[in-house]
Design an enzyme around this catalytic site. Structure first.
Site, PDB file in Angstrom:
ATOM      1  CE  LYS A  38       7.758   4.815   1.877  1.00 21.81           C
ATOM      2  NZ  LYS A  38       7.726   4.035   3.107  1.00 21.81           N
ATOM      3  CG  ASP A  65      10.434   5.296   5.254  1.00 23.77           C
ATOM      4  OD1 ASP A  65      10.850   6.046   6.166  1.00 23.77           O
ATOM      5  OD2 ASP A  65       9.228   5.079   5.042  1.00 23.77           O
ATOM      6  CE  LYS A  67       8.740   6.980   9.014  1.00 23.97           C
ATOM      7  NZ  LYS A  67       8.531   5.849   8.088  1.00 23.97           N
ATOM      8  CG  ASP A  70      20.004   4.185  18.827  1.00 25.90           C
ATOM      9  OD1 ASP A  70      20.570   4.467  19.906  1.00 25.90           O
ATOM     10  OD2 ASP A  70      19.616   3.039  18.536  1.00 25.90           O
ATOM     11  CB  THR A 124       1.019  12.140   9.367  1.00 28.17           C
ATOM     12  OG1 THR A 124       1.379  10.899   8.790  1.00 28.17           O
ATOM     13  CG2 THR A 124       1.794  13.255   8.724  1.00 28.17           C
ATOM     14  NE  ARG A 215      -2.325   1.633   0.820  1.00 28.00           N
ATOM     15  CZ  ARG A 215      -2.889   1.976   1.972  1.00 28.00           C
ATOM     16  NH1 ARG A 215      -3.701   1.134   2.577  1.00 28.00           N
ATOM     17  NH2 ARG A 215      -2.629   3.151   2.526  1.00 28.00           N
TER      18      ARG A 215
HETATM   19  O1  C5P Z   1      -0.202   3.099  -0.097  1.00 25.09           O
HETATM   20  P1  C5P Z   1       0.074   4.517   0.328  1.00 25.09           P
HETATM   21  O2  C5P Z   1       0.161   5.492  -0.826  1.00 25.09           O
HETATM   22  O3  C5P Z   1      -0.875   4.992   1.402  1.00 25.09           O
HETATM   23  O4  C5P Z   1       1.540   4.441   0.965  1.00 25.09           O
HETATM   24  C1  C5P Z   1       2.148   5.549   1.564  1.00 25.09           C
HETATM   25  C2  C5P Z   1       3.512   5.201   2.075  1.00 25.09           C
HETATM   26  O5  C5P Z   1       4.008   6.325   2.791  1.00 25.09           O
HETATM   27  C3  C5P Z   1       3.574   4.031   3.037  1.00 25.09           C
HETATM   28  O6  C5P Z   1       4.851   3.386   2.850  1.00 25.09           O
HETATM   29  C4  C5P Z   1       3.509   4.670   4.391  1.00 25.09           C
HETATM   30  O7  C5P Z   1       4.148   3.912   5.383  1.00 25.09           O
HETATM   31  C5  C5P Z   1       4.277   5.964   4.131  1.00 25.09           C
HETATM   32  N1  C5P Z   1       3.938   7.042   5.045  1.00 25.09           N
HETATM   33  C6  C5P Z   1       2.652   7.556   5.175  1.00 25.09           C
HETATM   34  N2  C5P Z   1       2.410   8.582   6.035  1.00 25.09           N
HETATM   35  C7  C5P Z   1       3.395   9.103   6.750  1.00 25.09           C
HETATM   36  C8  C5P Z   1       4.683   8.627   6.637  1.00 25.09           C
HETATM   37  C9  C5P Z   1       4.916   7.572   5.754  1.00 25.09           C
HETATM   38  O8  C5P Z   1       1.749   7.105   4.512  1.00 25.09           O
HETATM   39  N3  C5P Z   1       3.136  10.117   7.534  1.00 25.09           N
END
Ligand code: C5P
Length: 237
Positions: A38, A65, A67, A70, A124, A215
């Protein structure tokens, strides 16, 4: 294209890096048969379509991603541009409304290889009082379900949602509707800034279609091993 060993890997690795070099060096250590990747707003704003193409040349299917939110014509043309870049998945905000989503659907359906078109319902990060402040009454999950229904009616292929919302959405929306869930942490992994987390196994058992994981893989000592462990755990589900 290299032959894919896993036809439909469920893990989407979030390449949340500030530079193309860092994203590419991690990607070269991953196996495109075992995950998708992503690219989000920060990395795309820094590295642009060139990076998307480089990642796809490494045989990764890519979730762009960005989003989009518009007026219908602008969103539709942005989705078309993403489709023409060859991405596997692209997303828009359901709060852009029915006509915006329908225009996006129509635009990408005219492209040679339409990506999956996914909607974000409610971010979220927004909690109850903040939702009320922008005029959205009711519990977050009620807003999510309402907007997911609208997304399905407007021709979207699925929504991004929290694993905690998956059960309610599976009850409400029938058929092959993709639920893409971040907020996933293998047991024992650092939680970081995520609040309501689910293990990969639980997310899949609840009905997630794809897991966005950053991560726990990107910061792992050996990302390939971390990914293999996650895939092994969900293959048992
Ligand atoms: O490192 P981690 O597993 O927390 O990354 C989650 C990914 O999902 C990040 O790119 C974050 O921006 C994205 N994301 C999220 N929660 C959301 C929407 C997207 O963590 N509600």
């Amino acid at each position: 294209m290299a032959e894919r060993k896993t036809a439909n890997p469920k893990v989407i690795v979030a390449l949340d890096f500030p530079s193309a070099d860092e994203a590419l060096s991690l990607a070269r250590n991953l196996d495109p048969t075992q995950c998708r990747v992503k690219v989000g707003k920060e990395l795309f704003t820094r590295a642009g379509p060139a990076l998307v193409e480089q990642l796809q040349q490494l045989n990764f299917e890519l979730f762009l991603d960005l989003k989009y939110h518009d007026i219908p014509n602008t969103t539709a043309q942005a989705c078309r541009a993403a489709a023409e870049l060859g991405v596997w998945m692209v997303n828009v905000h359901a709060l852009g409304g029915r006509r915006m989503m329908e225009a996006a659907r129509e635009a990408i359906d005219k492209t040679q290889q339409p990506p999956l078109l996914i909607a974000v319902t409610i971010l979220t990060s927004l909690e109850g009082p903040e939702l009320a402040e922008i005029g959205l009454s009711g519990e977050p999950v009620d807003n999510v379900v309402r907007l997911a229904r609208l997304a399905a009616d407007s021709g979207m292929d699925g929504v991004v949602c929290s694993p905690k919302e998956v059960a309610a959405l599976r009850e409400t929306i029938e058929g092959d509707f993709h639920l893409v869930t971040p907020g996933v942490r293998p047991a024992g992994a650092a939680v970081g800034d995520q609040k309501r987390i689910t293990t990969p196994e639980d997310a899949i058992r609840l009905g997630s279609s794809y897991l966005v994981i950053g991560r726990p893989i990107t910061q792992a000592k050996d990302p390939l091993v971390a990914l293999a462990d996650i895939n092994a755990s969900i293959n048992l589900c």
